[in-house]
Design an enzyme around this catalytic site. Structure first.
Site, PDB file in Angstrom:
ATOM      1  N   GLY A 290      58.267  -7.541  62.692  1.00 36.95           N
ATOM      2  CA  GLY A 290      57.293  -8.457  62.517  1.00 36.95           C
ATOM      3  C   GLY A 290      56.034  -7.517  62.429  1.00 36.95           C
ATOM      4  O   GLY A 290      55.572  -7.558  61.222  1.00 36.95           O
ATOM      5  N   TYR A 332      46.533  -3.306  75.778  1.00 36.93           N
ATOM      6  CA  TYR A 332      47.562  -2.293  75.501  1.00 36.93           C
ATOM      7  C   TYR A 332      46.916  -0.934  75.315  1.00 36.93           C
ATOM      8  O   TYR A 332      47.578   0.016  75.167  1.00 36.93           O
ATOM      9  CB  TYR A 332      48.677  -2.292  74.476  1.00 36.93           C
ATOM     10  CG  TYR A 332      49.180  -3.721  74.312  1.00 36.93           C
ATOM     11  CD1 TYR A 332      49.868  -4.403  75.244  1.00 36.93           C
ATOM     12  CD2 TYR A 332      48.916  -4.540  73.012  1.00 36.93           C
ATOM     13  CE1 TYR A 332      50.683  -5.438  75.002  1.00 36.93           C
ATOM     14  CE2 TYR A 332      49.601  -5.804  72.959  1.00 36.93           C
ATOM     15  CZ  TYR A 332      50.361  -6.326  74.030  1.00 36.93           C
ATOM     16  OH  TYR A 332      50.906  -7.495  73.793  1.00 36.93           O
ATOM     17  N   CYS A 359      32.285 -11.646  77.463  1.00 32.34           N
ATOM     18  CA  CYS A 359      31.692 -11.395  78.665  1.00 32.34           C
ATOM     19  C   CYS A 359      32.943 -10.682  79.727  1.00 32.34           C
ATOM     20  O   CYS A 359      33.396 -11.397  80.490  1.00 32.34           O
ATOM     21  CB  CYS A 359      31.001 -12.453  79.441  1.00 32.34           C
ATOM     22  SG  CYS A 359      29.882 -13.173  78.227  1.00 32.34           S
TER      23      CYS A 359
END
Ligand code: LLP
Length: 437
Positions: A290, A332, A359
């Site tokens: 992918g 990550y 925010c």
């Protein structure tokens, strides 16, 4: 070199001090379509498809699939279909997008650790080519639904091969303690059930996926060796002739200059070497990358807005997007590379931190990057955002999702329209008793 080893789309060039991708000036794209803007370079996308096809050309039984979770939009599906790829789908939404894009559904594999009855039914109605069965519950459910329809489903069994590869914990999937797939010690039990009880399941082979953003080819070699061993043991024990293995995706890409992912030719060598060493009969190999297919082709354009110099500290430049269009840095700690779209090589540079507009203090896109001095209104291009950006985007803070354009040969076309404020409230409903009289 293969495309996944490039930091930028391969058509990236500077013309009149302006970065161009696919022959289109980034500042012009930003002006025409607004920002944040996802840009996908068609030539880069098609080139990595060719890299994969060339790398495996001497191995006849190869089936290339695209893991559509990385980026699933109708136009991207059309391109991958034209390139001869099949698809790995994990939800009704991905299946529907692929189906509506006119793909031959026998080239689709339906994967996932908790497919619902509705999704299984849809996949059977579409006639998907393979189900990757993940667990005992799903085997029972798929068999039941297929029996009601009086059809049989061709399946692979998803296994956890017990390989720990060096990538972020959240994107490692092949280790023994994983929510995905059958433990190797459970294989005989599920195969006996299929043979003796599940008359509507037709077992074709095994499936594994060891993780994502992998740089070590040894992990793929080990994975193939395990798949081959398990397949031949099942064949021996049960007198079967399974001849398919799906090795998943996982090849890494170059997000920053310090990343050095392997190329597709070396990947193919690791996979086929392991095959030739361990296999008596050569099975069909499915690959379902992918990230390495779509990441490098994509960039995101932002407009710089406010900035803040912390006294004796960092200088923050805020852009008009952030964690809702690219959640990877906050999820990550992923690193990205960026450039200023106009005069990217100007001499006057400073170290800045690119902050998002959401925010949350964790909404930082890139920490401490050296860029030419950025002023309000400047366009910033963040590279390698094709994979797992739009596909993981949210409407946090009720901000409209960004548009996406496809560029090629100096032409640009919208492939995802920017959401509107009306889109944002289109699924809201106000109970009568709360309506303003
Ligand atoms: N096949 C299976 C069964 C998968 O679970 C995945 C990815 C792939 C193929 C494609 O792997 P790739 O070639 O893209 O590495 N959101 C995370 C990545 C999650 C990957 C999940 N599975 C990220 O942004 O890093």
């Amino acid at each position: 070199m293969s495309v996944n080893q490039s930091l930028k789309p391969i058509t990236t060039e500077i013309i009149n001090n302006q970065i161009h991708i696919g022959g289109c000036s980034l500042t012009e794209l930003a002006k025409k379509y607004g920002t944040p803007l996802y840009v996908i370079d068609e030539h880069t996308l098609r080139s990595i498809c060719n890299d994969y096809k060339n790398a495996f050309k001497d191995y006849k039984n190869i089936k290339m699939m695209y893991a559509s979770k990385a980026l699933c939009t109708s136009a991207v599906v059309r391109i991958l279909d034209e390139e001869g790829f099949g698809f790995d789908a994990v939800s009704a939404g991905e299946l529907y997008t692929i189906y509506k894009s006119g793909v031959d559904m026998t080239k689709v594999l339906f994967n996932g650790n908790n497919k619902s009855a509705r999704e299984i039914e849809l996949a059977l109605n579409y006639g998907v080519g393979r189900f990757s069965v993940d667990n005992f519950y799903e085997a029972e459910l798929l068999n039941k639904i297929a029996a009601e329809k009086n059809i049989s489903a061709d399946i692979l069994l998803r296994i956890t091969p017990g390989i720990e590869c060096h990538t972020h914990d959240y994107i490692q999937t092949g280790q023994t303690d994983s929510k995905f797939g059958f433990d190797l010690t459970q294989l005989n039990e599920i195969v006996s059930l299929i043979i003796n009880k599940y008359d509507n399941l037709n077992l074709k082979g095994l499936h594994a996926h060891i993780g994502s953003q992998i740089f070590e080819l040894q992990s793929f070699y080990d994975e193939v060796a395990i798949l081959v061993k398990e397949i031949s043991e099942i064949n021996k024990t049960f007198g079967l002739k399974l001849d398919e293995m799906n090795i998943g995706g996982g090849l890494g890409v170059k997000y920053t200059n310090s990343d050095n992912p392997p190329n597709t030719i070396d990947l193919a060598k690791a996979v086929t070497d392991a095959m030739h060493k361990y296999s008596v009969e050569i099975p069909t190999i499915y690959l379902e990358p992918g990230r390495s297919i779509i990441s490098t082709a994509g960039v995101t354009l932002y407009t710089a807005g406010s900035s803040k110099q912390v006294p004796d500290g960092k200088k923050y430049i805020a852009v008009d997007g952030g964690m809702a269009d690219n959640p990877r840095p906050s999820m990550y700690q992923a690193k990205y590379y960026a450039e200023k779209a106009k005069n990217p090589d100007s001499d006057k540079k400073e170290t800045v931190t690119i902050a998002g507009r959401y925010c949350e203090s964790g909404d930082i896109l890139i920490e401490d990057i050296e860029l030419p001095v950025i002023k309000e209104g400047d366009i910033i291009c963040v590279y390698n955002t094709g994979a797992y950006n739009y596909s993981m985007a949210s409407n946090y803070n009720r901000v409209e999702k960004s548009a996406m354009v496809l560029v090629n040969n100096s032409q640009s076309d919208i492939i995802i329209n920017r959401e509107t404020l009306d889109d944002l409230i289109s699924h809201d409903s106000i109970p009568d008793r709360l309506r303003k009289q």
